[in-house]
Motif scaffolding. Structure first.
Motif, mmCIF file in Angstrom:
data_model
loop_
_atom_site.group_PDB
_atom_site.id
_atom_site.type_symbol
_atom_site.label_atom_id
_atom_site.label_comp_id
_atom_site.label_asym_id
_atom_site.label_seq_id
_atom_site.Cartn_x
_atom_site.Cartn_y
_atom_site.Cartn_z
ATOM 1 N N UNK A 5 -10.079 3.439 7.453
ATOM 2 C CA UNK A 5 -10.624 2.785 6.262
ATOM 3 C C UNK A 5 -11.191 3.828 5.300
ATOM 4 N N UNK A 6 -11.851 4.838 5.820
ATOM 5 C CA UNK A 6 -12.370 5.913 4.963
ATOM 6 C C UNK A 6 -11.243 6.641 4.239
ATOM 7 N N UNK A 90 -2.585 -11.166 3.760
ATOM 8 C CA UNK A 90 -3.819 -10.503 3.325
ATOM 9 C C UNK A 90 -4.491 -9.839 4.520
ATOM 10 N N UNK A 91 -4.616 -10.572 5.622
ATOM 11 C CA UNK A 91 -5.213 -10.011 6.841
ATOM 12 C C UNK A 91 -4.374 -8.845 7.353
ATOM 13 N N UNK A 92 -3.071 -9.000 7.331
ATOM 14 C CA UNK A 92 -2.171 -7.938 7.795
ATOM 15 C C UNK A 92 -2.324 -6.678 6.939
ATOM 16 N N UNK A 93 -2.443 -6.865 5.622
ATOM 17 C CA UNK A 93 -2.597 -5.742 4.692
ATOM 18 C C UNK A 93 -3.907 -5.001 4.950
ATOM 19 N N UNK A 94 -4.995 -5.759 5.107
ATOM 20 C CA UNK A 94 -6.296 -5.132 5.350
ATOM 21 C C UNK A 94 -6.325 -4.399 6.693
ATOM 22 N N UNK A 95 -5.667 -4.947 7.693
ATOM 23 C CA UNK A 95 -5.581 -4.257 8.991
ATOM 24 C C UNK A 95 -4.871 -2.915 8.830
#
Length: 204
Positions: A5-6, A90-95
């Motif tokens: 994420x960083x 959306x969840x898949x993209x954020x993961x």
């Protein structure tokens, strides 16, 4: 925050934002600044028609940005003019961009746990109307993330301020080979602008 994420946040901070767009984003910076200086909690409710894509991406990136810049007392929410469900892409993209996501319920409108730091409270993601009891009832900024909601909701009860910051719907790519790339790009675009908003808050 999680290492991947960083890395994504570094990408966000290297993206160019036009002067015209910066002018659109300024009212939200000013809202956050006022609340911060007055030592009041900062409630942001990102609103779109279906609360399925753009409003969730905005909610998630705002909570992360607040944590990243040390702007405490921030809680980010989202809602729609109607309830549907958080779109799975959306969840898949954020993961893929570094979040830890777990589905807490398996229904037509599932509830997701979205973690960005192993020691911080997760974001709870599910589709709901903007005035759902989960959301704040007063003192918040209503941030309109799509033109339909912006045009269809001229008045949001309880909002201190109503701020239009609209994004193009990644839904246009659904059922096409470009879907993954379009959702990835839209998430980065939203994240970059949200991080810019928070980076402009002067902390004392």
């Amino acid at each position: 925050m999680y290492p991947k994420l960083l890395q994504t946040i570094e990408l966000l901070q290297n993206r160019e934002i036009t002067e015209e767009r910066k002018a659109t984003l300024r009212p939200l910076t000013e809202f956050i600044q006022r609340k911060w200086q007055d030592h009041k909690p900062i409630y942001l409710n990102f609103i779109c028609t279906h609360n399925s894509r753009r409003s969730h991406l905005s909610q998630v990136w705002a909570q992360v940005a607040g944590s990243y810049f040390g702007i405490t007392e921030l809680i980010s929410y989202s809602g729609g003019t109607e309830e549907t469900s958080l779109f799975p892409k959306v969840a898949e993209t954020l993961m893929a961009q570094g979040f830890l996501i777990q589905k807490l319920s398996d229904s037509e409108n599932p509830v997701y746990m979205i973690k960005y730091d192993q020691d911080l409270h997760p974001i709870i993601g599910f589709s709901k109307k903007y005035d759902h009891p989960f959301n704040p009832v007063s003192g918040f900024a209503a941030v309109m993330t799509c033109s339909q909601a912006d045009g269809g909701c001229p008045f949001i009860p309880g909002a201190d301020q109503r701020i239009p910051i609209t994004f193009e719907d990644p839904k246009i790519s659904d059922h096409t080979p470009e879907q993954t790339e379009v959702y990835h790009e839209r998430s980065l675009e939203i994240g970059a602008e949200i991080f810019y908003i928070f980076s402009q808050v002067i902390q004392h």
